[in-house]
Design a protein around this motif. Structure first.
Motif, short mmCIF file in Angstrom:
data_model
loop_
_atom_site.label_atom_id
_atom_site.label_comp_id
_atom_site.label_asym_id
_atom_site.label_seq_id
_atom_site.Cartn_x
_atom_site.Cartn_y
_atom_site.Cartn_z
N LYS A 124 -0.32 -11.64 -2.00
CA LYS A 124 1.35 -11.46 -1.99
C LYS A 124 1.63 -10.60 -0.61
N MET A 125 0.62 -9.70 -0.34
CA MET A 125 0.97 -8.59 0.86
C MET A 125 1.54 -9.31 2.04
N PRO A 126 2.75 -8.67 2.31
CA PRO A 126 3.32 -9.08 3.76
C PRO A 126 2.62 -9.56 4.70
N ILE A 127 1.73 -8.41 5.33
CA ILE A 127 0.92 -8.49 6.50
C ILE A 127 -0.45 -7.88 6.30
N CYS A 134 6.54 -0.97 -1.77
CA CYS A 134 7.55 -1.97 -2.44
C CYS A 134 6.90 -2.76 -3.50
N PRO A 148 0.86 -1.12 0.07
CA PRO A 148 -0.17 0.02 0.08
C PRO A 148 1.02 1.31 -0.03
#
Lengths: 308, 622
Positions: free
Chosen positions: A305-308, A161, A53
């Motif tokens: 795929k979002m890390p959190i 990112c 985001p």
């Protein structure tokens, strides 16, 4: 039409300015039905990435962003020269805009990219603080060095990112089913699938099925489930179990003839006359049919795929 | 002769001061003598003589073939490159170079102007005066060095800022330049550090220019000198040199592991509140803790939060401020990096550059150790990574990260933690088993510590990551689950490894921590070592294990004596746990103690029990 021609002529008389990018982004969170026009076709092609985001992205500041990105690209391209933001000596023109559906295809684009989030998971979107704008899907088409410049500018400006989006097996299977379903209206010519099998040396199987045959298979798969629920004819509602059965049908057919079990391998690419999608994130969509569904699938892929 | 006369003088002085006490006279004399001796040494010091030469040499002295000049220059260089030059030396040499007493200032002289501490303002002013007055035809190389030296003086940057500022904040004069002038670009990038809002230029991030060839040996010499003098290499020059040197690091396709540079926010909103309210100080300018404290209320966070991981000052600030968006940004970057490097790489990316991955994880571990807690994103990453980890890749680091995981609710702890760990445990080597037990020991300790600190703080949320509000009973459940899980692992592990004493030692460490749950951390839990751990320790071949087991039993005893729970309760509890044999054993020893009534001796050691224990009725190994 005359007005268009006049506009085009006027553009040509301006000094040589290469249009670097037509940067479009969509902020649609709900699933409205659009009347999509040809502008999408040119844009829905390229390499996909997922984006975390963006922080403090204001859609009211698009002009300012255009200027800054333009200066950034110019400075990086002409090494050793600092470039004033908003100055007249820029030879690159960047424009940030919201995609409007009546927009023409801008002429002479050297690079094009877009950020979007379509039918994103509302729970996830609401869990983010107000400062964040979630546009997880990024597509870029054009020179690789320009792509990396744009990405690095976005990273620095909005603290996000970028990572390569691998289209997962589920999505590819969905695309195969959706395009097959399209054959009822538009001729898809054939359905081509490329599988890789984990043997040594690695085996690549290209499985091409004629469009009529694959539609028959798809119809027969659906018939068994259509008996259960009598939906209206025009509203297409496909269940993932139907997609799974469809794929299993295709694979068992292959096994019967070649004694090779494709389920042991991976689906790498699905293509038809309506477009193609590869597992490494390269997509090309030539038809506007099911565009929203496709982008919803891709958005879901990116959100996974979002890390959190 | 001089020394003698000086001594005589001092004697005569002291004899005149007859009203002073003998002691002070003697001390004065010794101080004076020491001072004179030092002055003598200095005068004879070749370096000092060389400096004297440079300050006194006449204009017009020939340069070529001048041995004296050469020798003195060599002496100065030697001192410069080893210790750096003191401010006085710098001013002397700079004066010499710029006053053109011996021809054009050669780069060699300027190259040796490595300051030990700072460059004094007067030297800078004088140099600039010489520059403007004499209209020197200086080569660009010389100019580069001159600029670099001048910028060692922090005064210059401030001067530049003041010159270009009017009262209302608008620039006093515009900086005009054209063409490619790399040293001016460096100046501008430095200036941008201090006043980013005044420099509305876009400066390319990779400035490759002729500067690099000349200055990199000089820069490294400067850093060496400063490090030797134990100075923080945090001057403004080092900020400018933070320009990424592409040739140094390998060109990697996915350069995730590099921390982004600490750069200030570049986009300022047009109607920014800056003009009205306080001026924000970008984090990049904060160099010391004192500065942090001074500017605490107006620090601006950098553009990319990932860069904070490299600075402990920034982390301290983050810990105090607890800005949710800032933390989320940091977590996004950290999670992205960990996922890309270890989870999403299809080509075994982590195996290709293990060195960088190792350094990155070490840094992350040190950050977590500094903050005394982990990050949400690294926890989320760990849960996923444990399912695919092979148990040997970067083992110490992964186990370290694992021990920093916060308390997991007991409903999820099995799926998130226990299942993958069990798989790893039973298919691994002895050393991994020991490492994992130690890791779980640290984890338990951290949970207990966190809980005790959090419980004390009441309403204050002291944690960085706002752990979910876990109730006391929930916390107890989780701790119980963890302890039982380790018990199960330990029992089967000892069987698999044949009661290996190293493994037993780590397990007994864990149970010592478990003893502490009540005594040190006030959590009312009573968990005994299971039979699978107790009996191997009890019958161990080495005395150390038996002693440690005795220690643990003794501590339990202390707890219960402190709790003043009746022994019956303890025995009943043991019985419910299936410790029939032990229960008998303890029962007998209690009877023994009751018979020796009146001792009031609490320290009944295992050896004494052993000595006085009658035979055991039931078989111990069931």
């Amino acid at each position: 039409w005359n007005a268009e021609r006049r506009r085009r002529r006027r553009r040509r008389r301006r000094p040589r300015r290469r249009l670097v990018s037509s940067f479009c982004y969509c902020l649609l969170f709900s699933s409205e039905l659009w009347s999509v026009n040809r502008a999408w076709r040119g844009l829905a092609k390229g390499t996909l990435s997922y984006v975390t985001p963006l922080y403090q992205f204001r859609h009211t500041q698009l002009k300012s962003y255009s200027r800054q990105l333009s200066a950034f690209i110019a400075a990086e391209k002409q090494e050793g020269l600092a470039v004033e933001v908003g100055g007249l000596q820029n030879t690159f023109k960047v424009s940030f805009s919201v995609l409007r559906f009546r927009q023409e295809d801008p002429p002479k684009t050297v690079w094009c990219g877009w950020l979007s989030c379509i039918n994103g998971n509302p729970e996830y979107l609401q869990s983010l603080p107000k400062d964040f704008t979630c546009l997880p899907l990024f597509c870029s088409k054009g020179a690789e060095d320009l792509s990396s410049l744009v990405k690095s500018w976005l990273q620095r400006t909005f603290d996000c990112c970028f990572g390569p989006l691998d289209i997962n097996q589920t999505t590819l299977q969905w695309l195969a089913a959706l395009w097959t379903n399209c054959h009822m209206e538009t001729n898809i010519q054939n359905l081509k699938m490329i599988w890789t099998l984990p043997v040594l040396p690695p085996l690549q199987v290209t499985y091409t099925v004629d469009s009529d045959d694959v539609l028959d298979l798809w119809r027969s798969t659906r018939e068994s489930s259509a008996e259960k629920s009598r939906e209206a004819e025009d509203e297409v509602c496909i269940d993932f179990s139907e997609v799974t059965r469809f794929m299993q049908g295709l694979m068992s057919h292959f096994y019967r003839h070649f004694r090779v079990d494709l389920s042991a391998g991976e689906l790498n690419q699905v293509s038809s006359a309506l477009g193609s999608a590869k597992v490494n994130g390269k997509i090309k969509i030539s038809s506007s049919r099911y565009l929203i569904s496709i982008f919803s699938l891709l958005t879901e892929c990116a959100l996974l795929k979002m890390p959190i | 002769v001089d020394m003698a006369t000086q001594l005589n003088l001092s004697d005569s002085d002291s004899s005149d001061l007859s009203d002073q006490s003998v002691f002070t006279r003697r001390s004065n004399r010794s101080l004076r003598i020491a001072e004179q001796e030092r002055r003598k040494k200095e005068e004879e010091d070749p370096f000092v003589l060389a400096l004297k030469y440079f300050s006194e040499v006449e204009a017009g002295t020939p340069v070529t073939g001048n041995d004296e000049l050469e020798n003195n220059l060599v002496r100065v260089e030697k001192v410069a490159f080893s210790r750096g030059l003191s401010p006085e030396a710098i001013s002397v040499m700079l004066d010499f170079a710029m006053s053109l007493r011996m021809g054009n200032p050669c780069a060699r002289v300027l190259k040796c102007l490595l300051p030990a501490s700072v460059v004094p303002q007067e030297a800078v002013v004088r140099a600039i005066v010489w520059l403007t007055v004499r209209k020197l035809p200086i080569s660009t190389q010389t100019l580069h060095f001159l600029v670099l030296v001048l910028f060692q003086c922090p005064f210059i940057c401030h001067l530049l800022y003041l010159l270009t500022r009017k009262e209302n904040g608008k620039p006093g004069f515009d900086i005009y330049f054209s063409g490619r002038q790399p040293y001016l670009l460096y100046l501008l990038s430095l200036y941008k550090v201090f006043c980013p809002e005044l420099v509305t230029l876009s400066i390319p991030s990779r400035m490759k220019s002729g500067f690099k060839n000349h200055i990199s040996p000089w820069k490294s010499a400067l850093i060496t000198v400063q490090k030797r003098n134990d100075m923080q290499v945090a001057s403004s020059i080092s900020l400018a040199f933070a320009v990424r040197d592409k040739t140094a690091s390998r060109k990697r396709k996915h350069a995730h592991l590099e921390l982004p540079s600490l750069s200030p926010v570049t986009i300022t909103e047009p109607q920014a509140a800056q003009s009205s309210s306080r001026k924000l100080v970008p984090m990049q300018q904060i160099q010391s803790f004192a500065q942090l404290l001074q500017n605490m209320h107006r620090i601006e966070l950098p553009a990319q939060m990932g860069s904070l991981l490299g600075s402990s000052l920034a982390l301290q600030y983050l810990d105090c401020v607890q800005d949710e968006s800032a933390l989320l940004r940091l977590n996004f970057w950290l999670g992205y990096t960990l996922h890309e490097e270890f989870l999403f790489c299809s080509d075994g990316g982590a195996n290709k550059n293990p060195e960088e991955a190792l350094q990155f994880l070490n840094r992350l571990l040190s950050v977590q150790h500094f903050l005394q807690e982990g990050f949400n994103s690294s926890d989320a990453f760990m849960y996923k990574f444990l399912n695919v980890w092979d148990g040997s890749l970067l083992r110490p680091q992964i186990l370290g990260l694992l021990s920093n995981i916060p308390v997991i609710p007991s409903s999820q702890i099995k799926t998130l933690l226990f299942d993958p760990l069990m798989q790893l445990f039973f298919t691994s080597s002895l050393f991994f088993k020991c490492g994992l037990i130690e890791c779980l020991n640290h984890m338990l300790l951290k949970w207990l510590t966190w809980h005790s600190a959090y419980a004390l703080e009441d309403d204050l949320d002291i944690s960085l990551n706002s752990h979910t509000n876990i109730t006391l009973s929930g916390f107890k459940d989780s701790v119980m689950e963890l302890v039982h899980f380790v018990g199960r692992l330990a029992s089967v592990g000892l069987q698999l490894e044949g009661c290996h004493s190293l493994l037993l030692s780590f397990i007994l460490d864990f149970y010592e921590t478990v003893c502490d749950t009540f005594l040190k951390f006030g959590l009312p839990l009573v968990v005994m070592p299971p039979p699978g751990v107790f009996y191997p320790a009890f019958f161990a071949a080495d005395p150390v294990s038996v002693d440690r087991l005795a220690f643990i039993m003794h501590r339990w005893e202390t707890i219960h004596l402190v709790q003043s729970k009746p022994w019956n309760w303890y025995l009943e509890y043991l019985f419910t746990q299936g410790f029939d044999g032990l229960k008998d054993f303890v029962q007998n020893s209690i009877n023994q103690r009751v018979m020796m009534a009146g001792d009031g001796c609490d320290n009944v050691t295992q050896s004494q029990k052993l000595g006085s224990a009658p035979h055991i009725k039931q078989p111990l190994l069931s």
